[in-house]
Design a protein around this motif. Structure first.
Motif, PDB file in Angstrom:
ATOM      1  N   ASP A   1      -0.915  12.953  -3.526  1.00 39.97           N
ATOM      2  CA  ASP A   1       0.304  12.324  -3.018  1.00 39.97           C
ATOM      3  C   ASP A   1       0.476  12.756  -1.565  1.00 39.97           C
ATOM      4  N   VAL A   2       0.355  11.789  -0.652  1.00 41.49           N
ATOM      5  CA  VAL A   2       0.516  12.051   0.774  1.00 41.49           C
ATOM      6  C   VAL A   2       1.996  11.962   1.134  1.00 41.49           C
ATOM      7  N   ARG A   3       2.440  12.866   1.991  1.00 44.67           N
ATOM      8  CA  ARG A   3       3.829  12.804   2.451  1.00 44.67           C
ATOM      9  C   ARG A   3       4.083  11.441   3.096  1.00 44.67           C
ATOM     10  N   GLY A   4       5.177  10.811   2.667  1.00 41.15           N
ATOM     11  CA  GLY A   4       5.501   9.491   3.176  1.00 41.15           C
ATOM     12  C   GLY A   4       4.840   8.416   2.333  1.00 41.15           C
ATOM     13  N   HIS A   5       5.046   7.152   2.754  1.00 36.07           N
ATOM     14  CA  HIS A   5       4.452   6.041   2.026  1.00 36.07           C
ATOM     15  C   HIS A   5       4.248   4.873   2.972  1.00 36.07           C
ATOM     16  N   GLY A   6       3.576   3.853   2.489  1.00 35.21           N
ATOM     17  CA  GLY A   6       3.324   2.670   3.297  1.00 35.21           C
ATOM     18  C   GLY A   6       2.142   2.856   4.230  1.00 35.21           C
ATOM     19  N   LEU A   7       2.097   2.041   5.284  1.00 34.57           N
ATOM     20  CA  LEU A   7       0.955   2.028   6.186  1.00 34.57           C
ATOM     21  C   LEU A   7       0.771   3.343   6.918  1.00 34.57           C
TER      22      LEU A   7
ATOM     23  N   VAL B   1       0.864  -1.171   0.000  1.00 28.39           N
ATOM     24  CA  VAL B   1       0.000   0.000   0.000  1.00 28.39           C
ATOM     25  C   VAL B   1       0.898   1.217   0.000  1.00 28.39           C
ATOM     26  N   GLY B   2       0.362   2.330  -0.468  1.00 27.18           N
ATOM     27  CA  GLY B   2       1.189   3.513  -0.566  1.00 27.18           C
ATOM     28  C   GLY B   2       0.467   4.765  -0.149  1.00 27.18           C
ATOM     29  N   GLY B   3       1.146   5.903  -0.306  1.00 29.37           N
ATOM     30  CA  GLY B   3       0.582   7.185   0.074  1.00 29.37           C
ATOM     31  C   GLY B   3      -0.006   7.949  -1.077  1.00 29.37           C
ATOM     32  N   ASP B   4      -0.143   7.346  -2.245  1.00 23.63           N
ATOM     33  CA  ASP B   4      -0.761   8.012  -3.389  1.00 23.63           C
ATOM     34  C   ASP B   4      -2.243   7.675  -3.440  1.00 23.63           C
TER      35      ASP B   4
END
Length: 361
Positions: free
Chosen positions: A128-134, A108-111
């Protein structure tokens, strides 16, 4: 049946380690060779305990891999619910979308992205959310949930953006309270450091475009063999750090004509680097892809995905989301500026990402 299987499964999970342990203890206590101090006896004892240890390690490894696969299935299901695949057509627009997470274990990602047909026109979001993953999943859920309600309720695109801004601020306040209890530590990610870049797009029945951009890359417009940015104006700041201005500058680019495409993406696509540190040539890749015949949203997306994976050797360092929109309405239909789409077309078509995966995209 489930109550019977669960204890049985637990017993089987403990059975193998118990058996290995019993073998080791039985050898040490009952085997005459284990009581001797000679070289042969020591080698035999070491071999037995090595075999027992190897068996236990393999058992634990299999259990961990099984648990990891289960976690990935749950994460994939959560992502499919959150980033639900758009149908192949939305009110006369062909669509194709794909998301790649930089966190290979979470999947899962932050997009974020979505395409929805409303009485106000087809509305799309790319963010696009700052950061990525959970860690970014909660912010994605807050923004997308607000978008899916606001696009139907608000006739004005600016009011949709304000709804998203309020939803994000509310989510960040709640997260800050959870991370910063009254007698606890400071939050690891203060609200002031959180932001979301966002592009809101509205396409009328006549192809008329209305766009609001908050710090996001401008989409590319594909017209024949030409690939140009949709606009070159300076965007608004990202959502989160700064309040929205009173007057929102909604852009009105030239209408999206029949067979023209829009390629929306997050900055992870253009910022992707190869082993030598070179950025991914997204615009050049799109310029080469326009010669595909037939040029469908799925074909364009598949070409870009394959080029991205070659460029990054399959290991991007940032989340990447791609969304293709193609005006597949009849020219006569687009000639009537008064008509606006209201209904979503049937969603029985296969999802573009499934098609791409089967073709090795």
């Amino acid at each position: 049946m489930f109550r019977i299987r669960l204890p049985l499964r637990r017993a089987l999970a403990l059975g193998l380690p118990t058996a290995w342990g019993a073998v080791a203890v039985g050898y040490k206590l009952a085997c005459p060779l284990a009581q001797q101090d000679g070289t042969v006896a020591r080698i035999a004892t070491s071999a037995v305990f090595f075999a027992v240890g190897t068996g236990l390690v393999l058992h634990v490894r299999r259990a961990l891999l099984r648990e990891l696969r289960q976690v990935r299935r749950v994460a994939g299901a959560a992502q499919n619910v959150l980033l639900r695949p758009p149908p192949a057509r939305v009110d006369g627009l062909g669509t194709a979308a794909f998301q790649i997470s930089a966190d290979g274990t979470a999947r899962v990602g932050g997009d974020l992205y979505d395409v929805i047909a409303t009485e106000h026109g087809v509305r799309a979001v790319m963010g696009d959310v700052r950061g990525h993953g959970l860690a970014a999943l909660g912010t994605v859920a807050a923004v997308l949930g607000s978008f899916r309600e606001a696009v139907h309720d608000e006739p004005d695109l600016g009011r949709v953006l304000r709804r998203l801004d309020r939803a994000l601020a509310r989510h960040l306040r709640e997260r800050a309270r959870a991370e910063h209890p009254s007698a606890g530590r400071e939050p690891e990610t203060p609200v002031a450091e959180e932001f979301v870049t966002l592009l809101l797009l509205e396409i009328g029945r006549d192809g008329a475009l209305r766009v609001l951009n908050c710090g996001h890359p401008w989409p590319y417009r594909l017209t024949g063999t030409r690939v140009e940015p949709l606009a070159r104006a300076d965007p608004l700041p990202p959502l989160g750090p700064f309040p929205l201005p009173r007057d929102l500058p909604v852009l009105h680019p030239p209408p999206l004509r029949p067979d023209e495409m829009l390629f929306l993406y997050t900055d992870g696509a253009e910022d992707a680097r190869d082993s030598r540190g070179r950025f991914f040539p997204l615009r050049a890749t799109l310029a080469g892809a326009v010669h595909i015949d037939p040029l469908t949203p799925q074909a364009l997306l598949g070409t870009v995905l394959r080029a991205l994976r070659r460029h990054t050797a399959g290991t991007p360092t940032d989340d990447i989301a791609l969304l293709v929109l193609r005006n597949e309405r009849a020219r006569a239909q687009c000639a009537h500026p008064g008509a606006r789409g209201a209904a979503r077309e049937p969603t029985t078509h296969p999802h573009p990402t499934t098609h791409l995966e089967h073709n090795g995209a």
